[in-house]
Design an enzyme around this catalytic site. Structure first.
Site, PDB file in Angstrom:
ATOM      1  N   HIS A 242      31.682  43.826  33.253  1.00  0.00           N
ATOM      2  CA  HIS A 242      31.540  45.093  32.546  1.00  0.00           C
ATOM      3  C   HIS A 242      30.928  46.153  33.449  1.00  0.00           C
ATOM      4  O   HIS A 242      30.138  45.866  34.326  1.00  0.00           O
ATOM      5  CB  HIS A 242      30.725  44.944  31.258  1.00  0.00           C
ATOM      6  CG  HIS A 242      29.364  44.362  31.428  1.00  0.00           C
ATOM      7  ND1 HIS A 242      29.141  43.033  31.710  1.00  0.00           N
ATOM      8  CD2 HIS A 242      28.145  44.925  31.329  1.00  0.00           C
ATOM      9  CE1 HIS A 242      27.848  42.799  31.777  1.00  0.00           C
ATOM     10  NE2 HIS A 242      27.210  43.936  31.574  1.00  0.00           N
TER      11      HIS A 242
ATOM     12  N   ASP B 195      27.325  50.841  24.012  1.00  0.00           N
ATOM     13  CA  ASP B 195      26.294  49.817  24.168  1.00  0.00           C
ATOM     14  C   ASP B 195      25.352  49.890  22.964  1.00  0.00           C
ATOM     15  O   ASP B 195      24.986  50.994  22.538  1.00  0.00           O
ATOM     16  CB  ASP B 195      25.518  50.079  25.469  1.00  0.00           C
ATOM     17  CG  ASP B 195      24.693  48.897  25.929  1.00  0.00           C
ATOM     18  OD1 ASP B 195      23.990  48.300  25.089  1.00  0.00           O
ATOM     19  OD2 ASP B 195      24.730  48.586  27.129  1.00  0.00           O
ATOM     20  N   ILE B 196      24.959  48.746  22.411  1.00  0.00           N
ATOM     21  CA  ILE B 196      24.031  48.758  21.261  1.00  0.00           C
ATOM     22  C   ILE B 196      22.592  49.014  21.704  1.00  0.00           C
ATOM     23  O   ILE B 196      21.756  49.357  20.883  1.00  0.00           O
ATOM     24  CB  ILE B 196      24.123  47.481  20.407  1.00  0.00           C
ATOM     25  CG1 ILE B 196      23.707  46.254  21.194  1.00  0.00           C
ATOM     26  CG2 ILE B 196      25.508  47.333  19.805  1.00  0.00           C
ATOM     27  CD1 ILE B 196      23.517  45.017  20.344  1.00  0.00           C
TER      28      ILE B 196
ATOM     29  N   HIS C 158      28.958  49.859  33.301  1.00  0.00           N
ATOM     30  CA  HIS C 158      28.168  50.765  32.466  1.00  0.00           C
ATOM     31  C   HIS C 158      28.492  52.199  32.856  1.00  0.00           C
ATOM     32  O   HIS C 158      28.398  52.557  34.029  1.00  0.00           O
ATOM     33  CB  HIS C 158      26.661  50.551  32.702  1.00  0.00           C
ATOM     34  CG  HIS C 158      26.159  49.204  32.331  1.00  0.00           C
ATOM     35  ND1 HIS C 158      25.550  48.947  31.131  1.00  0.00           N
ATOM     36  CD2 HIS C 158      26.151  48.031  33.016  1.00  0.00           C
ATOM     37  CE1 HIS C 158      25.186  47.672  31.087  1.00  0.00           C
ATOM     38  NE2 HIS C 158      25.548  47.096  32.225  1.00  0.00           N
TER      39      HIS C 158
END
Length: 129
Positions: free
Chosen positions: A93, A29-30, A95
């Site tokens: 998605h 993740d950015i 996490h």
């Protein structure tokens, strides 16, 4: 509409990829909540996890599970938390968030990471796979 994640799958947008196969992709993740925060996605563009076809849904967590030991080793966390929010990007998605306390699972802790930080963390995780 093509999602940001589909563009990552196609290589149109750079990402620090951790692991992939023909159906799924894991990348950093950015805006990680914690260092090593990884996103796991199906390669088919689909908005909502609970309307995925059964086969794709059934393969998502086993794929994610393969990454967890490497995340634990690379980050030194106690556990890897799993969250499915699904509102940030309209592409299913999951996490994977390295954590030492339940309070680590807080999106308010997210901060932009640098490309250098992601490259270094990605290398650590991949080395542990």
């Amino acid at each position: 509409m093509t999602t940001l994640f589909t563009k990552i799958i196609r290589g149109e947008i750079p990402a620090e990829k951790i692991f992939e196969d023909d159906q799924y992709l894991a990348f950093l993740d950015i805006r990680p909540i914690r260092p090593g925060h990884t996103l796991v996605i199906p390669k088919i563009e689909h908005d909502y996890i609970f309307t995925l076809d059964d086969a794709t849904l059934a393969g998502l967590l086993p794929f994610a599970k393969r990454i967890v030991p490497a995340l634990e080793q690379a980050t030194g966390c106690l556990r890897v938390g799993v969250m499915v929010a699904g509102l940030e990007v309209p592409h299913t998605h999951v996490h994977l968030i390295p954590m030492t306390a339940i309070s680590d699972l807080n999106f308010a802790l997210a901060r932009e990471s640098s490309a250098e930080e992601r490259t270094a963390m990605g290398a650590k995780i991949r080395a542990a796979l």
